[in-house]
Design a protein around this motif. Structure first.
Motif, PDB file in Angstrom:
ATOM      1  N   VAL A   1       0.769  -1.106   0.407  1.00  0.00           N
ATOM      2  CA  VAL A   1       0.429   0.120  -0.065  1.00  0.00           C
ATOM      3  C   VAL A   1       0.767   1.331   0.084  1.00  0.00           C
ATOM      4  O   VAL A   1       0.327   2.117  -0.858  1.00  0.00           O
ATOM      5  N   GLY A   2       1.523   0.984   0.935  1.00  0.00           N
ATOM      6  CA  GLY A   2       2.946   2.344   0.907  1.00  0.00           C
ATOM      7  C   GLY A   2       2.949   2.518  -0.708  1.00  0.00           C
ATOM      8  O   GLY A   2       3.300   3.467  -1.164  1.00  0.00           O
ATOM      9  N   ALA A   3       3.886   0.817  -1.422  1.00  0.00           N
ATOM     10  CA  ALA A   3       4.557   1.225  -2.470  1.00  0.00           C
ATOM     11  C   ALA A   3       3.130   2.352  -3.379  1.00  0.00           C
ATOM     12  O   ALA A   3       3.765   3.101  -4.872  1.00  0.00           O
ATOM     13  N   LEU A   4       2.037   2.049  -3.482  1.00  0.00           N
ATOM     14  CA  LEU A   4       0.454   2.138  -3.952  1.00  0.00           C
ATOM     15  C   LEU A   4       1.097   3.767  -3.593  1.00  0.00           C
ATOM     16  O   LEU A   4       0.905   4.942  -5.045  1.00  0.00           O
ATOM     17  N   VAL A   5       0.940   3.920  -2.308  1.00  0.00           N
ATOM     18  CA  VAL A   5       1.487   5.497  -2.870  1.00  0.00           C
ATOM     19  C   VAL A   5       2.307   6.146  -2.815  1.00  0.00           C
ATOM     20  O   VAL A   5       2.135   7.329  -3.606  1.00  0.00           O
ATOM     21  N   ALA A   6       3.347   6.146  -3.305  1.00  0.00           N
ATOM     22  CA  ALA A   6       4.415   6.112  -3.661  1.00  0.00           C
ATOM     23  C   ALA A   6       3.613   6.650  -5.238  1.00  0.00           C
ATOM     24  O   ALA A   6       4.647   8.078  -6.046  1.00  0.00           O
ATOM     25  N   HIS A   7       3.420   5.664  -6.221  1.00  0.00           N
ATOM     26  CA  HIS A   7       3.593   5.774  -7.294  1.00  0.00           C
ATOM     27  C   HIS A   7       2.223   6.820  -7.185  1.00  0.00           C
ATOM     28  O   HIS A   7       3.032   7.068  -8.723  1.00  0.00           O
ATOM     29  N   VAL A   8       1.531   7.053  -6.437  1.00  0.00           N
ATOM     30  CA  VAL A   8       0.821   8.115  -7.082  1.00  0.00           C
ATOM     31  C   VAL A   8       0.717   9.255  -6.822  1.00  0.00           C
ATOM     32  O   VAL A   8      -0.532  10.366  -5.974  1.00  0.00           O
ATOM     33  N   ARG A   9       1.946   9.777  -6.145  1.00  0.00           N
ATOM     34  CA  ARG A   9       2.236  10.791  -4.486  1.00  0.00           C
ATOM     35  C   ARG A   9       2.123  11.879  -5.555  1.00  0.00           C
ATOM     36  O   ARG A   9       1.464  13.141  -5.254  1.00  0.00           O
ATOM     37  N   ASP A  10       3.130  12.069  -6.786  1.00  0.00           N
ATOM     38  CA  ASP A  10       2.531  13.534  -7.515  1.00  0.00           C
ATOM     39  C   ASP A  10       0.943  14.009  -7.413  1.00  0.00           C
ATOM     40  O   ASP A  10       0.592  14.862  -8.053  1.00  0.00           O
ATOM     41  N   ALA A  11       0.005  12.841  -7.872  1.00  0.00           N
ATOM     42  CA  ALA A  11      -1.061  13.166  -8.751  1.00  0.00           C
ATOM     43  C   ALA A  11      -1.170  13.527  -7.454  1.00  0.00           C
ATOM     44  O   ALA A  11      -2.442  14.002  -7.491  1.00  0.00           O
ATOM     45  N   LEU A  12      -1.380  12.970  -6.093  1.00  0.00           N
ATOM     46  CA  LEU A  12      -2.553  13.382  -5.318  1.00  0.00           C
ATOM     47  C   LEU A  12      -2.195  14.753  -4.506  1.00  0.00           C
ATOM     48  O   LEU A  12      -2.798  15.154  -4.310  1.00  0.00           O
ATOM     49  N   SER A  13      -0.806  14.651  -4.864  1.00  0.00           N
ATOM     50  CA  SER A  13      -0.054  16.544  -4.422  1.00  0.00           C
ATOM     51  C   SER A  13      -0.761  17.113  -5.240  1.00  0.00           C
ATOM     52  O   SER A  13      -1.099  18.606  -3.996  1.00  0.00           O
ATOM     53  N   ASP A  14      -0.605  17.139  -6.496  1.00  0.00           N
ATOM     54  CA  ASP A  14      -1.519  17.837  -7.583  1.00  0.00           C
ATOM     55  C   ASP A  14      -3.177  18.554  -7.139  1.00  0.00           C
ATOM     56  O   ASP A  14      -3.538  19.297  -7.386  1.00  0.00           O
TER      57      ASP A  14
END
Length: 364
Positions: free
Chosen positions: A302-315
């Motif tokens: 799950v942590g890897a999933l969040v890392a994978h989409v981190r830029d999109a979440l941040s934006d």
């Protein structure tokens, strides 16, 4: 897209219960008398179900409000018929499902036998806006490896026909019996996707295009990619978390496609195995790491999933909300973990589990 966050909407399938906690076949009566203020309520396959849908929204706060309003409207409408509503992906209590009396549903019941007779399962479908079918298929081709962690987060169906199953999401097992359910190959283009759908319908095995039950598909009604892998979530916060991650996955995949990055090497047999494993152990055991296809602790995947989409979440302005929602989920457990804890506390009274879920319909 516009530069703003993509719109996201959520369809939730909900379980109707008697005051004693058993499935209640009252959808027809509920829908006949529902008031406009009860929101967009629809039939599902069984009379023991209702479906709600949010409008497309851009902020997680608006989504939480819409989900809560939809659940409250369903409960108000059901209450007029001495019924309750619970966000449970399967009934903990044994049942005999009642197929909705519509030609299409009755035909499916006849055609598919026990697969249809037992289809009292409730999912959560997340719709994320895409520019067109080409972008949508490019997204579908790239998000498959990350759908199993979404199932693990949402897992909310440990009981079936009055007993424990040993699965966190037994809904996913029941659902997988449909001939078109599950992961897909890389299509490469919208034309290839539509050709695949047409070919499936032409086999005569399924009734129509609406029975193409891919884990992620182009919506037939909206300009969206529809992610269909999740159980309906026990609480609103978990549904919001699911939707936020789904939107970020779509945005991340669309950016990768626009940059010319190829789809990941993710054969359907591995995707199916990852999905099975997520349904079996949820967040309590290992999941398959999409980077290696080897088992790894659910927390790490799950942590890897969040890392994978981190830029999109941040934006999108969602990163802090997702961090907080995930922290709360790890603390309290997903729906399956909480249902099992409630069953233990009630000495195995599964009707009490169902009623406790109904009590918490608007929680979170």
């Amino acid at each position: 897209m516009t530069g703003e966050p993509r719109t996201v909407g959520v369809e939730e399938e909900l379980l109707l219960l008697t005051p004693q906690g058993s499935p209640a076949p009252r959808a027809r009566e509920v829908l006949e008398t529902a008031a406009p203020g009860d929101g967009p309520l629809e039939h599902e396959f069984m009379e023991e179900q209702l479906e709600t849908a949010t409008p497309p929204v851009r902020t997680l706060a608006d989504l939480a409000d819409a989900l809560r309003a939809g659940r409250a409207g369903a409960q108000d409408a059901a209450g007029a018929h001495d019924a309750r509503v619970a966000a449970l992906a399967t009934s903990p209590v044994a049942f005999t499902g009642t197929t909705v009396s519509r030609v299409r549903y009755l035909k499916a019941r006849s055609h598919f036998g026990i697969t249809a007779w037992e289809q009292l399962t409730n999912g959560c479908h997340v719709h994320v806006a895409v520019a067109d079918d080409d972008e949508g298929v490019a997204v579908i081709d790239r998000i498959g490896p990350w759908l199993a962690p979404l199932l693990a987060l949402s897992a909310n169906s440990p009981f079936w026909q009055g007993g424990a199953t040993g699965y966190e999401s037994f809904r996913s097992q029941v659902w997988s019996r449909w001939p078109t359910a599950g992961p897909t190959r890389v299509f490469g283009s919208a034309a290839a996707y539509h050709q695949a759908v047409e070919t499936l319908v032409a086999t005569g095995t399924i009734l129509d295009e609406a029975m193409v039950y891919f884990d992620a598909r182009l919506s037939a009604r909206y300009p969206t990619v529809e992610l269909r892998v999740a159980d309906v979530c026990l609480d609103v916060d978990s549904a919001v978390l699911l939707a936020a991650l789904a939107r970020a996955l779509v945005e991340t995949a669309a950016r990768a496609a626009a940059a010319g990055e190829p789809p990941p090497d993710a054969p359907p047999e591995l995707l199916r195995t990852a999905h099975w494993r997520a349904g079996r152990s949820g967040l309590d055991g290992d999941l398959l790491d999409p980077a290696t296809w080897r088992p790894a602790p659910a927390h790490d995947v799950v942590g890897a999933l969040v890392a994978h989409v981190r830029d999109a979440l941040s934006d999108a302005g969602d990163l802090q909300d997702v961090t907080d929602l995930l922290g709360a989920l790890w603390s309290r457990g997903n729906g399956a973990a909480r249902q099992r804890a409630w069953a233990a506390a009630s000495e195995g009274d599964l009707a009490a589990v169902a009623l406790r879920a109904a009590d918490g319909l608007l929680a979170g």
